[in-house]
Design a protein around this motif. Structure first.
Motif, PDB file in Angstrom:
ATOM      1  N   MET A   1       0.854  -1.182   0.000  1.00  0.00           N
ATOM      2  CA  MET A   1       0.000   0.000   0.000  1.00  0.00           C
ATOM      3  C   MET A   1       0.890   1.232   0.000  1.00  0.00           C
ATOM      4  SD  MET A   1      -3.307   0.680   2.402  1.00  0.00           S
ATOM      5  CE  MET A   1      -2.427   0.780   3.955  1.00  0.00           C
ATOM      6  N   GLY A   2       0.743   2.070  -1.017  1.00  0.00           N
ATOM      7  CA  GLY A   2       1.618   3.227  -1.122  1.00  0.00           C
ATOM      8  C   GLY A   2       3.069   2.828  -1.296  1.00  0.00           C
ATOM      9  N   GLY A   3       3.300   1.673  -2.001  1.00  0.00           N
ATOM     10  CA  GLY A   3       4.658   1.204  -2.224  1.00  0.00           C
ATOM     11  C   GLY A   3       5.239   0.440  -1.056  1.00  0.00           C
ATOM     12  N   MET A   4       4.402   0.080  -0.072  1.00  0.00           N
ATOM     13  CA  MET A   4       4.892  -0.624   1.111  1.00  0.00           C
ATOM     14  C   MET A   4       4.077  -1.890   1.332  1.00  0.00           C
ATOM     15  SD  MET A   4       5.099   0.851   5.003  1.00  0.00           S
ATOM     16  CE  MET A   4       6.250   2.142   4.517  1.00  0.00           C
ATOM     17  N   CYS A   5       4.752  -2.962   1.710  1.00  0.00           N
ATOM     18  CA  CYS A   5       4.070  -4.218   2.003  1.00  0.00           C
ATOM     19  C   CYS A   5       3.256  -4.061   3.284  1.00  0.00           C
ATOM     20  CB  CYS A   5       5.083  -5.353   2.161  1.00  0.00           C
ATOM     21  SG  CYS A   5       4.332  -6.924   2.658  1.00  0.00           S
ATOM     22  N   ILE A   6       1.973  -4.441   3.235  1.00  0.00           N
ATOM     23  CA  ILE A   6       1.120  -4.251   4.410  1.00  0.00           C
ATOM     24  C   ILE A   6       1.400  -5.281   5.497  1.00  0.00           C
ATOM     25  CG2 ILE A   6      -0.748  -3.191   3.084  1.00  0.00           C
ATOM     26  CD1 ILE A   6      -2.221  -5.869   3.216  1.00  0.00           C
ATOM     27  N   ARG A   7       2.178  -6.317   5.160  1.00  0.00           N
ATOM     28  CA  ARG A   7       2.447  -7.362   6.150  1.00  0.00           C
ATOM     29  C   ARG A   7       3.791  -7.161   6.847  1.00  0.00           C
ATOM     30  NH1 ARG A   7       0.851 -13.174   3.814  1.00  0.00           N
ATOM     31  NH2 ARG A   7       0.677 -13.617   6.032  1.00  0.00           N
ATOM     32  N   CYS A   8       4.819  -6.755   6.053  1.00  0.00           N
ATOM     33  CA  CYS A   8       6.154  -6.643   6.668  1.00  0.00           C
ATOM     34  C   CYS A   8       6.679  -5.214   6.724  1.00  0.00           C
ATOM     35  CB  CYS A   8       7.151  -7.532   5.919  1.00  0.00           C
ATOM     36  SG  CYS A   8       7.487  -6.970   4.227  1.00  0.00           S
ATOM     37  N   GLY A   9       6.016  -4.298   6.014  1.00  0.00           N
ATOM     38  CA  GLY A   9       6.444  -2.905   6.056  1.00  0.00           C
ATOM     39  C   GLY A   9       7.586  -2.566   5.127  1.00  0.00           C
ATOM     40  N   HIS A  24      -9.108   0.518  -0.627  1.00  0.00           N
ATOM     41  CA  HIS A  24      -8.275   1.551   0.001  1.00  0.00           C
ATOM     42  C   HIS A  24      -7.341   2.108  -1.065  1.00  0.00           C
ATOM     43  CE1 HIS A  24      -5.496   3.614   2.665  1.00  0.00           C
ATOM     44  NE2 HIS A  24      -6.324   3.390   3.681  1.00  0.00           N
ATOM     45  N   LYS A  25      -7.211   3.401  -1.103  1.00  0.00           N
ATOM     46  CA  LYS A  25      -6.366   4.045  -2.110  1.00  0.00           C
ATOM     47  C   LYS A  25      -4.959   3.447  -2.101  1.00  0.00           C
ATOM     48  CE  LYS A  25      -4.850   8.600  -3.723  1.00  0.00           C
ATOM     49  NZ  LYS A  25      -4.808  10.054  -3.420  1.00  0.00           N
ATOM     50  N   ASN A  26      -4.465   3.116  -3.287  1.00  0.00           N
ATOM     51  CA  ASN A  26      -3.121   2.567  -3.507  1.00  0.00           C
ATOM     52  C   ASN A  26      -2.931   1.151  -2.960  1.00  0.00           C
ATOM     53  OD1 ASN A  26      -2.261   4.974  -4.748  1.00  0.00           O
ATOM     54  ND2 ASN A  26      -1.722   5.878  -2.761  1.00  0.00           N
ATOM     55  N   LEU A  27      -4.011   0.506  -2.536  1.00  0.00           N
ATOM     56  CA  LEU A  27      -3.866  -0.863  -2.025  1.00  0.00           C
ATOM     57  C   LEU A  27      -3.581  -1.822  -3.176  1.00  0.00           C
ATOM     58  CD1 LEU A  27      -4.074  -2.981   0.246  1.00  0.00           C
ATOM     59  CD2 LEU A  27      -6.535  -3.099  -0.219  1.00  0.00           C
ATOM     60  N   ARG A  28      -2.499  -2.563  -3.047  1.00  0.00           N
ATOM     61  CA  ARG A  28      -2.138  -3.589  -4.030  1.00  0.00           C
ATOM     62  C   ARG A  28      -1.747  -4.842  -3.260  1.00  0.00           C
ATOM     63  NH1 ARG A  28      -0.642  -4.082  -9.375  1.00  0.00           N
ATOM     64  NH2 ARG A  28      -1.006  -1.858  -9.706  1.00  0.00           N
ATOM     65  N   LEU A  29      -2.328  -5.961  -3.640  1.00  0.00           N
ATOM     66  CA  LEU A  29      -2.086  -7.208  -2.927  1.00  0.00           C
ATOM     67  C   LEU A  29      -1.364  -8.203  -3.826  1.00  0.00           C
ATOM     68  CD1 LEU A  29      -5.581  -7.654  -1.206  1.00  0.00           C
ATOM     69  CD2 LEU A  29      -3.491  -6.727  -0.189  1.00  0.00           C
ATOM     70  N   ALA A  30      -0.372  -8.861  -3.264  1.00  0.00           N
ATOM     71  CA  ALA A  30       0.338  -9.914  -3.992  1.00  0.00           C
ATOM     72  C   ALA A  30      -0.595 -11.094  -4.207  1.00  0.00           C
ATOM     73  CB  ALA A  30       1.572 -10.350  -3.204  1.00  0.00           C
ATOM     74  N   ASP A 165     -10.996 -11.045 -10.896  1.00  0.00           N
ATOM     75  CA  ASP A 165      -9.686 -10.903 -10.254  1.00  0.00           C
ATOM     76  C   ASP A 165      -9.658  -9.731  -9.282  1.00  0.00           C
ATOM     77  OD1 ASP A 165      -9.987  -9.173 -12.399  1.00  0.00           O
ATOM     78  OD2 ASP A 165      -7.896  -9.282 -13.043  1.00  0.00           O
ATOM     79  N   VAL A 166     -10.595  -8.785  -9.426  1.00  0.00           N
ATOM     80  CA  VAL A 166     -10.639  -7.647  -8.498  1.00  0.00           C
ATOM     81  C   VAL A 166     -11.737  -7.815  -7.443  1.00  0.00           C
ATOM     82  CG1 VAL A 166      -9.579  -6.001 -10.075  1.00  0.00           C
ATOM     83  CG2 VAL A 166     -12.065  -6.309 -10.119  1.00  0.00           C
ATOM     84  N   VAL A 167     -12.306  -9.004  -7.383  1.00  0.00           N
ATOM     85  CA  VAL A 167     -13.295  -9.323  -6.345  1.00  0.00           C
ATOM     86  C   VAL A 167     -12.622 -10.241  -5.335  1.00  0.00           C
ATOM     87  CG1 VAL A 167     -15.484 -10.492  -5.856  1.00  0.00           C
ATOM     88  CG2 VAL A 167     -15.255  -9.061  -7.903  1.00  0.00           C
ATOM     89  N   LEU A 168     -12.677  -9.868  -4.074  1.00  0.00           N
ATOM     90  CA  LEU A 168     -12.011 -10.682  -3.046  1.00  0.00           C
ATOM     91  C   LEU A 168     -12.909 -11.837  -2.614  1.00  0.00           C
ATOM     92  CD1 LEU A 168     -10.028  -8.239  -0.726  1.00  0.00           C
ATOM     93  CD2 LEU A 168      -9.137 -10.067  -2.181  1.00  0.00           C
TER      94      LEU A 168
END
Length: 357
Positions: A1-9, A24-30, A165-168
């Motif tokens: 999120m915002g160029g940062m991993c939400i799990r490890c930072g 969430h804005k800029n949220l990207r999930l592996a 693919d964009v539906v969780l």
């Protein structure tokens, strides 16, 4: 999120994975995180006896038009609002700030309320995000059905296409309601195709329809017999079959697409069809649109009008097989009978689809 991993930072350099900016804005999930969340979500949904329902907006739940496109015959919607019937006035919105007018489809509020007890619901539109959020607020003013689950054009990963693919949620637990099949190229097995809602004149023009719009006729769909009421019954049936306690299989391995296929095949079950004057000679019959559609609805076929045939589908009552159908008291119907069955999810009255020369 915002160029940062939400799990490890840690800072993430590449653009792998899938963006979920609508959550969430800029949220990207592996990809592995998406898979983990989908598994977790599936277990939670099934524990609460829910599935996922993805809903299109335009022509499915509502109809919108630009104010500039309102015809003279429907100008009463703007100029005489105070004398409109309550049922129309309460579901008609003049949105000056986006220069549009929107009409909610009859039965939509009941539909959403009933469906929400069975499904976790998403909106997915090819419209832009401001429009999508505005429509969501009309459909769900209390914010109880959709929350952040409003997917717009910019959220899709493929241009002019919609994708799960964009539906969780696991694809095996997702049903889709949409009036346009072609945008769901990869997910047609999840799709329930909706009969388009054309309230405004511009909507009819957009699809090349020569008839008067509902607004010009000062009419509307029947709440109790309209498309949303019909499809709600289908959704309820699919949900019952999916969660049937008599099933002996592992619920985590069930696939709603198979249930959908089973229910769809019941529509024309017992109908044996002969086509005449419908399928071009150079076309392989089993590859023709009407053949494939009728087969999907559970019909079987014959090339000759024998004792086992129930329906002759024709566009011309002068063909030999059409005449034979009349002589032998078979149902002689126009191909639109098959289309109607597909939208209504039941066998339509044959007398409503006569064949002429």
């Amino acid at each position: 999120m915002g160029g940062m991993c939400i799990r490890c930072g840690q800072k993430v350099e590449d653009e792998s994975g899938v963006a979920f900016g609508y959550i969430h804005k800029n949220l990207r999930l592996a990809d592995d995180e998406v898979a983990r969340l989908r598994d977790k979500d599936l277990k939670n949904l099934l524990r609460h006896k829910k599935l996922i329902l993805v809903l299109d907006l335009d022509h499915t739940l509502l109809n919108s038009t630009r104010l500039a496109d309102i015809s003279a015959e429907e100008s009463y919607l703007k100029d005489q609002r105070e004398v409109l019937p309550d049922a129309l006035r309460s579901n008609l919105f003049k949105l000056d700030w986006i220069h549009m007018m929107t009409k909610l489809r009859p039965f939509v509020h009941t539909f959403l309320k009933e469906a929400s007890s069975l499904f976790e619901m998403y909106i997915y539109t090819m419209g832009e995000r401001p429009y999508a959020l505005e429509m969501a607020s009309l459909l769900d003013p209390g914010g109880i059905y959709f929350h952040s689950r409003v997917i717009a054009q910019s959220d899709s990963t493929r241009r002019h296409q919609k994708g799960l693919d964009v539906v969780l949620g696991q694809e095996s637990a997702v049903l889709i309601l949409d009036d346009t099949e072609v945008v769901w190229g990869k997910h047609r097995e999840n799709l329930i195709l909706m009969d388009r809602y054309h309230f405004f004149t511009s909507s009819c023009r957009q699809f090349g329809l020569k008839c008067k719009s509902l607004s010009e006729q000062k009419s509307d769909e029947n709440e109790a017999e309209g498309a949303l009421a019909s499809v709600l019954e289908v959704l309820q049936r699919i949900h019952r079959l999916f969660f049937d306690p008599e099933r002996g299989d592992n619920i985590m391995e069930r696939d709603v697409r198979q249930v959908l296929k089973t229910v769809r095949k019941e529509i024309l079950k017992g109908c044996k069809i002969v086509f005449t004057g419908v399928i071009p000679i150079q076309c392989q019959p089993e590859n023709h649109h009407y053949w494939k559609l009728a087969e999907k609805l559970g019909a079987t076929f014959s090339t000759e009008v024998d004792d086992t045939v129930t329906h002759v589908v024709s566009m011309n009552d002068k063909t030999e097989k059409s005449r034979q159908a009349v002589r032998e008291k078979k149902f002689l119907v126009h191909p639109r009978w098959i289309e109607a069955a597909n939208y209504l999810w039941r066998k339509p009255p044959e007398e409503n689809f006569p064949v002429s020369s």
